[in-house]
Design an enzyme around this catalytic site. Structure first.
Site, mmCIF file in Angstrom:
data_model
loop_
_atom_site.group_PDB
_atom_site.id
_atom_site.type_symbol
_atom_site.label_atom_id
_atom_site.label_comp_id
_atom_site.label_asym_id
_atom_site.label_seq_id
_atom_site.Cartn_x
_atom_site.Cartn_y
_atom_site.Cartn_z
ATOM 1 N N CYS A 92 0.834 -1.207 0.000
ATOM 2 C CA CYS A 92 0.000 0.000 0.000
ATOM 3 C C CYS A 92 0.873 1.263 0.000
ATOM 4 C CB CYS A 92 -0.932 0.023 1.214
ATOM 5 S SG CYS A 92 -2.346 -1.091 1.118
ATOM 6 N N CYS A 139 -5.678 1.316 4.714
ATOM 7 C CA CYS A 139 -4.507 1.250 3.847
ATOM 8 C C CYS A 139 -3.518 2.342 4.189
ATOM 9 C CB CYS A 139 -4.923 1.385 2.392
ATOM 10 S SG CYS A 139 -5.750 2.939 2.046
HETATM 11 S S1 SF4 Z 1 -4.814 -2.801 -1.476
HETATM 12 FE FE1 SF4 Z 1 -2.732 -2.344 -0.832
HETATM 13 S S2 SF4 Z 1 -1.813 -4.396 -0.567
HETATM 14 FE FE2 SF4 Z 1 -3.616 -4.699 -1.841
HETATM 15 S S3 SF4 Z 1 -2.801 -4.606 -3.944
HETATM 16 FE FE3 SF4 Z 1 -3.596 -2.558 -3.374
HETATM 17 S S4 SF4 Z 1 -1.819 -1.462 -2.684
HETATM 18 FE FE4 SF4 Z 1 -1.261 -3.673 -2.631
#
Ligand code: SF4
Length: 253
Positions: A133, A241
């Site tokens: 994230c 997130c």
């Molecule tokens: S929600 Fe966060 S962990 Fe999941 S793919 Fe998107 S950026 Fe990556």
């Protein structure tokens, strides 16, 4: 005065509109409150709306356009969004009066992370999920907010226990954050979408109330919590997130 409703759409049976559109008794007052909050936000120019293209966010973009406010919109294209979300993004960019900017992660950072940790690293630990994230959302978010005096989000109190205290205007962060739908219910959101003919993500029709990246979002079952489909393998307390966590509370760098 409230933004006028279009002739009501005949909601398809089983659609998110048919399932959810139930205005609360005070809907007109809540709409007025949202419009007043957006007008107030416009006074903080430059100000921008953070849109995930979820149900709340398409309502806010629609309001910004209907009120003719000088507010831009940005979307974080993490590189892991559903095709339905990307299609809605293209339609929104083509039809919105307000400018819709798209921010992408630094490609080299994504490539290195995936090479080092694998494409499913987010399932292995909270730390790796937050690292993903951080690369795909938090760093682009910093760029999107650079030079902005305030921002606007679709947070609502009803969404989760962690959001139960969301104010119309939050001032505890680096820049003021306006949450014009803070007091709306899910039924209010869908009432607005249905009566104004707002374009929305068809994944909502497939029982996705909250939509993020494809690997981290699933449909929910009857009776499950609103955000049960986001990062479902983690404890409830870890389920943000970082976008809406105060820096002082440990948002990922
Ligand atoms: S929600 Fe966060 S962990 Fe999941 S793919 Fe998107 S950026 Fe990556």
């Amino acid at each position: 005065m409230n933004t006028p409703a279009s002739p009501p759409l005949a909601a398809e049976a089983g659609s998110a509109i048919a399932r959810n559109a139930r205005p609360s008794a005070g809907f007109d007052a809540l709409l007025q409150e949202a419009e007043d909050t957006l007008r107030r936000a416009a006074g903080f120019a430059p100000v921008t709306q953070a849109s995930s293209l979820g149900a709340e966010d398409v309502v806010i973009t629609h309001l910004i356009n209907a009120l003719g406010l000088d507010i831009g919109v940005f979307v974080l294209d993490t590189g892991a969004l559903h095709p339905e979300t990307l299609a809605l993004l293209a339609r929104t960019r083509a039809t919105s009066r307000a400018t819709v900017s798209v921010y992408h992660p630094v490609q080299e950072s994504v490539v290195q992370f995936v090479r080092r940790e694998g494409p499913e690293a987010m399932y292995r630990s909270i730390a790796l999920r937050k690292a993903c994230c951080g690369i795909r959302k938090m760093e682009p978010l910093d760029r999107a907010l650079e030079g902005k005096k305030a921002w606007i989000t679709g947070l609502r109190r009803e969404q989760s226990a962690a959001r139960a205290e969301v104010p119309l205007l939050g001032t505890g962060e680096a820049r003021p954050k306006f949450n014009p739908l803070a007091n709306w219910t899910w039924g209010d959101v869908w009432h607005y979408i249905g009566t104004r003919g707002v374009d929305y993500n068809p994944l909502h029709d497939q029982f996705y109330p909250s939509i993020g990246c494809a690997p981290c979002t699933r449909a929910i079952s009857l009776g499950e919590d609103f955000r049960a489909g986001r990062w479902w393998w983690e404890d409830e307390a870890a389920k943000e997130c970082g976008l809406h966590v105060k820096k002082t509370e440990g948002a990922p760098a």
